[in-house]
Design a protein around this motif. Structure first.
Motif, short mmCIF file in Angstrom:
data_model
loop_
_atom_site.label_atom_id
_atom_site.label_comp_id
_atom_site.label_asym_id
_atom_site.label_seq_id
_atom_site.Cartn_x
_atom_site.Cartn_y
_atom_site.Cartn_z
N PHE A 87 -7.08 -14.02 -2.17
CA PHE A 87 -5.79 -14.32 -1.54
C PHE A 87 -4.89 -15.05 -2.52
N THR A 88 -3.60 -14.69 -2.50
CA THR A 88 -2.62 -15.33 -3.37
C THR A 88 -1.31 -15.49 -2.61
N LEU A 89 -0.59 -16.54 -2.92
CA LEU A 89 0.70 -16.77 -2.28
C LEU A 89 1.78 -15.86 -2.87
N ILE A 90 1.55 -15.36 -4.06
CA ILE A 90 2.51 -14.44 -4.69
C ILE A 90 2.13 -13.02 -4.31
N PRO A 91 2.98 -12.31 -3.56
CA PRO A 91 2.61 -10.96 -3.11
C PRO A 91 2.60 -9.97 -4.26
N TYR A 92 1.75 -8.97 -4.13
CA TYR A 92 1.70 -7.85 -5.06
C TYR A 92 2.06 -6.58 -4.32
N VAL A 93 2.61 -5.64 -5.06
CA VAL A 93 2.95 -4.33 -4.51
C VAL A 93 1.96 -3.32 -5.05
N TYR A 94 1.27 -2.66 -4.13
CA TYR A 94 0.29 -1.65 -4.51
C TYR A 94 0.82 -0.27 -4.13
N PRO A 95 0.88 0.64 -5.07
CA PRO A 95 1.32 2.00 -4.73
C PRO A 95 0.23 2.76 -3.99
N ILE A 96 0.65 3.77 -3.25
CA ILE A 96 -0.27 4.68 -2.58
C ILE A 96 -0.49 5.89 -3.50
N GLY A 97 -1.74 6.17 -3.81
CA GLY A 97 -2.01 7.27 -4.71
C GLY A 97 -3.43 7.77 -4.57
N ASP A 98 -3.83 8.57 -5.51
CA ASP A 98 -5.17 9.15 -5.51
C ASP A 98 -6.19 8.08 -5.84
N THR A 99 -7.18 7.91 -4.96
CA THR A 99 -8.21 6.89 -5.16
C THR A 99 -9.37 7.40 -6.00
N GLY A 100 -9.40 8.67 -6.34
CA GLY A 100 -10.51 9.23 -7.09
C GLY A 100 -11.67 9.66 -6.23
N GLU A 101 -11.56 9.50 -4.91
CA GLU A 101 -12.61 9.91 -3.99
C GLU A 101 -12.19 11.18 -3.24
N PHE A 102 -13.18 11.87 -2.66
CA PHE A 102 -12.93 13.13 -1.96
C PHE A 102 -13.50 13.07 -0.55
N ASP A 103 -12.83 13.78 0.35
CA ASP A 103 -13.34 13.89 1.71
C ASP A 103 -14.63 14.71 1.70
N PRO A 104 -15.71 14.18 2.29
CA PRO A 104 -16.99 14.91 2.22
C PRO A 104 -16.99 16.23 2.97
N VAL A 105 -16.04 16.44 3.86
CA VAL A 105 -16.00 17.68 4.65
C VAL A 105 -15.05 18.69 4.02
N THR A 106 -13.81 18.27 3.76
CA THR A 106 -12.80 19.19 3.24
C THR A 106 -12.72 19.18 1.72
N PHE A 107 -13.31 18.15 1.10
CA PHE A 107 -13.27 17.99 -0.35
C PHE A 107 -11.84 17.84 -0.88
N GLN A 108 -10.96 17.34 0.01
CA GLN A 108 -9.61 17.04 -0.41
C GLN A 108 -9.57 15.63 -0.99
N PRO A 109 -8.73 15.39 -2.02
CA PRO A 109 -8.64 14.04 -2.58
C PRO A 109 -8.09 13.06 -1.56
#
Length: 377
Positions: A87-109
């Protein structure tokens, strides 16, 4: 209910609204009643904040509204934790992107927070240069990244421009159009309504037939027809002025009818007849006796007319008949939502609707609170 004798003998009179001193003004009584309306106070605060943000829009916009980045980038996420998860008092901005993992059913990123290299943020940071109040050079922004990297809290449009910054800058044009149109319609509608109701007779009949003629027009087709008369190559300021003029010409008639009906009843009151008997001029009677008594209705009408104009500008801007680039308005921003495929793939493109909803809610809440406070009956 105290008798007249009791009122004369007591410095304070207990009314249905509580204890009040005899020397309180009408504005004080209205403010006291208005403060008891929670929704009215919320609307007042929101309207005040919107006006401040629109005036200092460049200061509150975290990004340059014309800066192009990644098109249709998803909104970033603010989190009060560092890359290690602490935890930090200074906020960070995290982008939404590819996590490098895949859905085990559809195999979509799978997509999610990318915590490898977050963007640190802060208040009163250095960013894109602008002119505060159009003439003071500055580059300080209320909120933004401290390392110069772009942040898109509401995502980007098809040209990669930050939607949040464009929405804040666009509030100037949208609110300016609403305030200009309502000012013109209020002046014209009030003058025509009071004059027609006070003079009466054949003059009133002819004026009201003209008002009926204006009200009978289907406004939307007429808006589109009149705004299409401006050439596409016309400067943005000329086009904007013409749009304001068209909205004002077609919007004054309803207020004129309302003011006329109140003037007809006020013209028969005893103090108006007494002023006529002592030889007061018509202009003095209108300005000193009739206008102050219809002013409360006019104020409420103004607060309720502004959201209607904002909605109309948004609709016309969506159709491409209100504001032209390089100007920015909420309606112009909604042009990107013209196809269902874009909305389905990039739903954050609908973010300008949030600005419109907040504005309409704020002014409607303020108008309802004022209506109850000014005329409790």
């Amino acid at each position: 209910m105290p008798t007249p004798a009791e009122e004369a003998g007591n410095p304070k009179v207990v009314t249905r609204y509580g204890s009040s001193s005899g020397n309180e003004t009408y504005a004080t009584l209205v403010w006291r009643r208005f403060k008891r309306s929670p929704m009215g106070m919320i609307g007042l605060v929101l309207v005040a904040l919107m006006l401040v943000v629109s005036i200092f829009a460049d200061f509150f916009a975290p990004m340059d509204p014309k800066q192009a980045n990644l098109p249709f980038a998803s909104p970033d996420v603010i989190a009060f934790e560092d890359p290690a998860g602490s935890f930090t008092l200074i906020p960070y901005v995290y982008p939404i992107g590819d996590t490098g993992e895949f859905d085990p059913v559809t195999f979509q990123p799978l997509t999610g927070l990318v915590k490898d290299n977050p963007t640190p943020t802060g208040f009163f940071v250095t960013g894109a240069a602008y002119k505060l109040l159009w003439f003071i050079p500055s580059n300080i922004h209320f909120f933004g990244s401290t390392d110069g990297r772009p942040i898109q809290l509401l995502g980007t449009d098809k040209f990669g421009r930050d939607i949040l910054s464009r929405g804040i800058i666009g509030s100037r044009i949208s609110l300016m159009i609403a305030l200009a149109v309502v000012t013109l319609t209020t002046i014209v509608g009030t003058l025509v309504g009071i004059t027609s109701g006070y003079i009466g007779g054949r003059f009133d009949s002819w004026v009201q037939r003209f008002v009926d003629f204006v009200l009978a027009f289907p406004q939307l087709p007429l808006y589109l027809a009149l705004t299409s008369l401006i050439p596409v190559t016309a400067p943005s300021n000329v086009f904007l002025t013409f749009v304001i003029f068209v909205m004002a010409v077609l919007g004054w008639a309803q207020l004129s009818r309302e003011v006329r009906s109140k003037t007809l009843s006020l013209a028969r009151i005893e103090y108006v007849r007494a002023a006529i008997a002592v030889g007061a001029t018509d202009s003095r009677i209108i300005t000193r006796h009739i206008l102050p008594n219809v002013l409360s209705h006019i104020i409420v009408s103004i607060t309720l007319a502004i959201p209607s104009v904002v909605l109309l500008e948004s609709f016309l801007g969506f159709l491409g008949f209100a504001v032209k680039p390089p100007l920015i308005s909420w309606g112009l921003m909604l042009q990107d939502t013209g196809t269902f495929s874009v909305i389905g793939s990039y739903p954050w493109i609908l973010s300008p609707v949030i600005f419109v909803l907040i504005t309409v809610f704020a002014f409607n809440a303020l108008g309802d609170g004022l209506r109850d406070a000014i005329d409790p009956y």
